[in-house]
Design a protein around this motif. Structure first.
Motif, PDB file in Angstrom:
ATOM      1  N   ILE A 192      39.451 -18.984 -88.700  1.00  6.97           N
ATOM      2  CA  ILE A 192      38.341 -19.177 -87.751  1.00  6.97           C
ATOM      3  C   ILE A 192      37.180 -19.902 -88.419  1.00  6.97           C
ATOM      4  CG2 ILE A 192      36.684 -18.019 -86.253  1.00  6.97           C
ATOM      5  CD1 ILE A 192      38.727 -15.750 -85.924  1.00  6.97           C
ATOM      6  N   MET A 242      43.535 -14.139 -75.533  1.00  5.91           N
ATOM      7  CA  MET A 242      42.425 -13.930 -76.454  1.00  5.91           C
ATOM      8  C   MET A 242      42.076 -12.459 -76.562  1.00  5.91           C
ATOM      9  SD  MET A 242      40.335 -15.511 -78.434  1.00  5.91           S
ATOM     10  CE  MET A 242      39.996 -17.177 -77.882  1.00  5.91           C
ATOM     11  N   GLN A 261      32.594 -11.541 -85.840  1.00  4.05           N
ATOM     12  CA  GLN A 261      34.058 -11.645 -85.764  1.00  4.05           C
ATOM     13  C   GLN A 261      34.723 -10.367 -86.264  1.00  4.05           C
ATOM     14  OE1 GLN A 261      35.771 -14.236 -84.579  1.00  4.05           O
ATOM     15  NE2 GLN A 261      34.598 -16.100 -84.928  1.00  4.05           N
ATOM     16  N   LEU A 274      35.733 -20.509 -74.495  1.00  5.36           N
ATOM     17  CA  LEU A 274      37.159 -20.477 -74.187  1.00  5.36           C
ATOM     18  C   LEU A 274      37.595 -21.678 -73.373  1.00  5.36           C
ATOM     19  CD1 LEU A 274      37.518 -16.713 -73.251  1.00  5.36           C
ATOM     20  CD2 LEU A 274      38.219 -17.812 -75.357  1.00  5.36           C
ATOM     21  N   ARG A 331      37.421 -18.732 -80.935  1.00  6.62           N
ATOM     22  CA  ARG A 331      36.505 -17.590 -81.060  1.00  6.62           C
ATOM     23  C   ARG A 331      35.273 -17.967 -81.859  1.00  6.62           C
ATOM     24  NH1 ARG A 331      38.339 -11.974 -81.473  1.00  6.62           N
ATOM     25  NH2 ARG A 331      37.066 -11.881 -83.348  1.00  6.62           N
ATOM     26  N   LYS A 332      35.282 -19.139 -82.467  1.00  8.79           N
ATOM     27  CA  LYS A 332      34.306 -19.442 -83.518  1.00  8.79           C
ATOM     28  C   LYS A 332      32.859 -19.553 -83.053  1.00  8.79           C
ATOM     29  CE  LYS A 332      33.524 -23.067 -87.002  1.00  8.79           C
ATOM     30  NZ  LYS A 332      32.941 -22.275 -88.030  1.00  8.79           N
ATOM     31  N   LEU A 368      31.595 -16.981 -75.783  1.00  6.24           N
ATOM     32  CA  LEU A 368      32.872 -17.419 -76.341  1.00  6.24           C
ATOM     33  C   LEU A 368      33.252 -18.716 -75.658  1.00  6.24           C
ATOM     34  CD1 LEU A 368      34.785 -14.043 -76.362  1.00  6.24           C
ATOM     35  CD2 LEU A 368      34.006 -15.310 -78.339  1.00  6.24           C
ATOM     36  N   SER A 383      32.281 -11.604 -73.126  1.00  7.64           N
ATOM     37  CA  SER A 383      31.186 -12.560 -73.230  1.00  7.64           C
ATOM     38  C   SER A 383      29.999 -12.197 -72.340  1.00  7.64           C
ATOM     39  CB  SER A 383      31.678 -13.964 -72.882  1.00  7.64           C
ATOM     40  OG  SER A 383      32.252 -13.959 -71.599  1.00  7.64           O
ATOM     41  N   THR A 418      42.377 -10.334 -79.893  1.00  6.32           N
ATOM     42  CA  THR A 418      41.206  -9.616 -80.391  1.00  6.32           C
ATOM     43  C   THR A 418      41.552  -8.157 -80.663  1.00  6.32           C
ATOM     44  OG1 THR A 418      39.705 -11.081 -79.196  1.00  6.32           O
ATOM     45  CG2 THR A 418      38.837  -8.934 -79.838  1.00  6.32           C
TER      46      THR A 418
END
Lengths: 191, 192
Positions: B149, B126, B37, B109, A54-55, B107, B98, B130
């Motif tokens: 993170i 994810m 975040q 992924l 997620r960063k 993101l 996204s 979230t």
């Protein structure tokens, strides 16, 4: 040999590499031989991997080119607010401090006066037992210092009580040396 | 030669606007990333960025007594993020996917994923993680974000929050346990 409960309670520390070497080795040995603990370990690793993915957030330069002047403009406003508000705040603070000082001084004066009156009226018996023949008390006649008549605020009796109170709270040193103390104690106002 | 953070802070405390602008340039991305975040959308993250640096500017005199500027800055940013999160609770707070993010925000992924099916599964996981993060109490959520993170140590997080390290450990353990349980349920459901 570690139990499953112990392993689970230290699992986060193991993954964060915050365990002493011997404990870390014991845990890894247990995990290698215990399916449920190994599954829990693998799930934690997968969770952390997903979280790390997620960063990546990268607003491009056009965003920062817009935001930076906005922030600078707001800081200029903030400085202007400080400049106009500061003198008013300062004036208020000074007045408040002066008021507090005046109130405290008045309260202290009243407290001392009240104490002197109360002690003088309640403790005359104690005074009568003291020996006032000592030379410490022999230089002036306190009765002569008291006003000849009632003042606008205190009667002559009030003045007598005040004087007695001051003696009891240890103020002969303040008042100086006086004669006539014994008479003073038994002296009553007859006028 | 590039100035160090302490040098920039010293200049800033004395009123150097250029030093403030440089500090903002160096830390803005970090503040934005954490805020995004926590809050899950660009508008709120943008608000946190702007408000954080304005507050830092107002508190510039305090910086003379501060040992680490980054810790002080992140404390301001996380406190405001938590305030905003609490204000937004009760309103709909669905994290953006996204496709709705501006500019080049995406993101990532696809890193470390080998097959399309794994990528699909990870996207689904994810989304669920979230959602689970959204349900965590603010401090637990922030602790997980900052540690797992953003990569801050527990000692750093304790300084940012102004709490003992044991509290950080406890919050992190609870957050991870909740997220692990969710992952376990999800994976078991997937296997059936």
């Amino acid at each position: 040999m570690m139990t499953c409960q112990e392993v689970l309670s230290y699992l986060d520390d193991l993954i964060d590499d915050e365990l002493p070497p011997t404990k870390s080795t014991d845990m890894q040995t247990h995990i290698a031989h215990c399916q449920s603990c190994r599954e829990e370990y693998d799930r934690t690793i997968r969770l952390l991997t997903l979280l790390k993915q997620r960063k990546v957030f990268t607003p491009d330069e056009t965003y920062w080119d817009e935001v930076t002047p906005l922030v600078i403009a707001k800081t200029v406003e903030a400085v202007q607010d400080d400049v106009t508000v500061q003198p008013q705040v300062q004036d208020f603070r000074e007045k408040r401090t002066a008021l507090i000082r005046a109130v405290v001084a008045a309260a202290a004066s009243l407290a001392i006066l009240f104490s002197a009156l109360v002690i003088g009226s309640q403790q005359s018996q104690q005074l009568s037992e003291r020996d006032f023949s000592s030379p410490v008390f022999a230089t002036a006649d306190l009765r002569e210092l008291l006003g000849p008549r009632d003042s606008g605020i205190f009667t002559r009796n009030d003045q007598l009580q005040l004087a007695r109170g001051m003696l009891l709270i240890g103020s002969p040193g303040v008042l100086g040396r006086f004669s006539g103390m014994q008479e003073l104690i038994t002296w009553t106002v007859t006028e | 030669m590039q100035k160090t953070i302490p040098e920039l802070v010293d200049s800033f405390v004395l009123g150097d606007q250029a030093a403030f602008a440089e500090l903002m340039r160096r830390f803005r991305q970090k503040v934005y990333s954490i805020a995004f975040q926590v809050l899950g959308n660009h508008l709120d993250a943008d608000e946190v960025v702007q408000e954080t640096f304005v507050r830092i500017y107002k508190k510039r005199k305090e910086l003379a007594d501060v040992k680490y500027f980054s810790t002080f800055l992140l404390r301001v940013a996380t406190n405001y993020s938590i305030d905003l999160l609490r204000r937004r609770k009760g309103h709909q707070t669905i994290a953006e996917d996204s496709s709705s993010l501006p500019g080049s925000i995406q993101l990532d992924l696809s890193r470390k994923v080998n097959t399309p099916s794994q990528e699909f599964e990870n996207r689904q996981l994810m989304e669920e993680i979230t959602r689970a993060l959204e349900l965590l109490p603010p401090k637990q959520k922030l602790t997980a974000i900052l540690h797992d993170i953003e990569g801050y140590s527990k000692a750093d997080i304790a300084q940012i929050f102004g709490c003992p390290e044991a509290t950080v450990r406890s919050n992190l353990h609870i957050a991870r346990s909740k997220l692990r349980k969710l992952l376990k349920r999800r994976l078991e459901k997937g296997e059936k």
